[in-house]
Design an enzyme around this catalytic site. Structure first.
Site, PDB file in Angstrom:
ATOM      1  N   ASP A  67       0.820  -1.213   0.000  1.00  0.00           N
ATOM      2  CA  ASP A  67       0.000   0.000   0.000  1.00  0.00           C
ATOM      3  C   ASP A  67       0.857   1.267   0.000  1.00  0.00           C
ATOM      4  OD1 ASP A  67       0.897  -0.469   2.591  1.00  0.00           O
ATOM      5  OD2 ASP A  67      -1.086  -0.754   3.448  1.00  0.00           O
ATOM      6  N   ASN A 133      -7.862  -3.360  14.544  1.00  0.00           N
ATOM      7  CA  ASN A 133      -9.225  -3.753  14.162  1.00  0.00           C
ATOM      8  C   ASN A 133      -9.220  -4.908  13.161  1.00  0.00           C
ATOM      9  OD1 ASN A 133      -8.264  -2.535  11.893  1.00  0.00           O
ATOM     10  ND2 ASN A 133      -9.767  -0.885  11.827  1.00  0.00           N
ATOM     11  N   HIS A 135      -7.383  -5.001  10.360  1.00  0.00           N
ATOM     12  CA  HIS A 135      -7.126  -4.640   8.957  1.00  0.00           C
ATOM     13  C   HIS A 135      -5.817  -5.254   8.477  1.00  0.00           C
ATOM     14  CE1 HIS A 135      -5.014  -0.698  10.315  1.00  0.00           C
ATOM     15  NE2 HIS A 135      -4.089  -1.453   9.778  1.00  0.00           N
ATOM     16  N   GLU A 140      -9.722  -1.954   5.521  1.00  0.00           N
ATOM     17  CA  GLU A 140     -10.349  -1.732   6.819  1.00  0.00           C
ATOM     18  C   GLU A 140     -11.628  -2.566   6.924  1.00  0.00           C
ATOM     19  OE1 GLU A 140      -9.088  -0.084   9.219  1.00  0.00           O
ATOM     20  OE2 GLU A 140      -7.685   1.356   8.376  1.00  0.00           O
TER      21      GLU A 140
END
Ligand code: F6R
Length: 238
Positions: A67, A133, A135, A140
């Site tokens: 990314d 979380n 991800h 996400e």
């Protein structure tokens, strides 16, 4: 999915470095999928050390990063490309033209990145960290799993968390481009490293929770060759 729990974060990262070193030793022209973030830094330090000891040759290696922020120049110190230069590429004998970091602000540019990965025969081994979380990459929690490389709007909490790296909140990128879940699942081997107590809930959900796009890493349980390397703290809820 295999899980290995180590006493310390350094050991978990070293185990990841060993897997990457074995891959490079076995196939000199391997295609590596790489991650940024704080977790893999010790792993990159080990790979650099192996290279300096004459154990690893990167001259035929190709890399694809997961990314990148949209809208900041590659030379910006907080770009993921600059991070990779500082933490790995500047210290090994990789050919610059074999380094790939996604860039652009449209899904069409993401599709070109996917095409490049395919043209190189796919990713042999993918390194991942994990968010609190669950991800992976910039994927996400969502209502559906994504497939290819695509542009995402960053959540306010991510923007706030990233503000410490920039002069002001206005400078923090609001969008990013990330490989999708499909890209990650297409890698022939996946190595996820998680260290520290802040990752304990995400690791618990990844190993034991329902497979759901609300916790993107849970999909890794469907991958035939995925290894999770943690320290004791990240495994504390298992
Ligand atoms: C980075 C990336 C992210 C990180 C994750 C964990 O390329 O894709 O998913 O792996 O946010 O970050 P750290 O390691 O900083 O806790």
């Amino acid at each position: 999915m295999q899980l290995h729990i180590f006493d310390t974060p350094e050991q978990a990262c070293r185990a990841a470095a060993f897997l990457f070193a074995a891959q490079i030793t076995e196939k000199a022209d391997s295609v590596l999928g790489l991650a940024t973030g704080s977790t893999p830094i010790p792993c990159y330090q080990d790979l650099i050390a192996f290279h300096r000891q004459g154990l690893l040759d990167f001259s035929q290696i190709t890399t694809f990063n997961l990314d990148e922020y949209c809208g900041i120049d590659y030379k910006h110190p907080e770009s993921y490309h600059a991070f990779m230069d500082r933490n790995l590429f500047d210290h090994v004998n990789i050919c610059r033209e074999n380094i790939h970091v996604p860039s652009g602000e449209t899904d069409e540019e993401g599709a070109k990145y996917d095409e490049m990965i395919r043209a190189h025969g796919g990713i042999d081994i993918q390194l991942l960290g994990i968010g609190r979380n669950g991800h992976i990459g910039f994927n996400e929690p969502a209502d559906a799993f994504s497939y290819g490389t695509h542009v995402v709007k960053l959540t306010q909490s991510t923007i706030d968390a990233n503000a410490r790296f920039f002069n002001s909140i206005e400078e923090v990128p609001k969008k990013a481009i990330t490989m999708g879940i499909g890209n990650i699942l297409s890698a022939r081997k996946v190595v996820l490293v998680a260290t520290g107590a802040s990752k304990a809930e995400a690791i618990y959900q990844t190993m034991r929770g329902d497979i759901t796009p609300q916790v993107p890493a849970t999909i890794l349980r469907t991958h035939p060759n995925c290894v999770i390397l943690t320290d004791r703290e990240a495994a504390a809820k298992l």
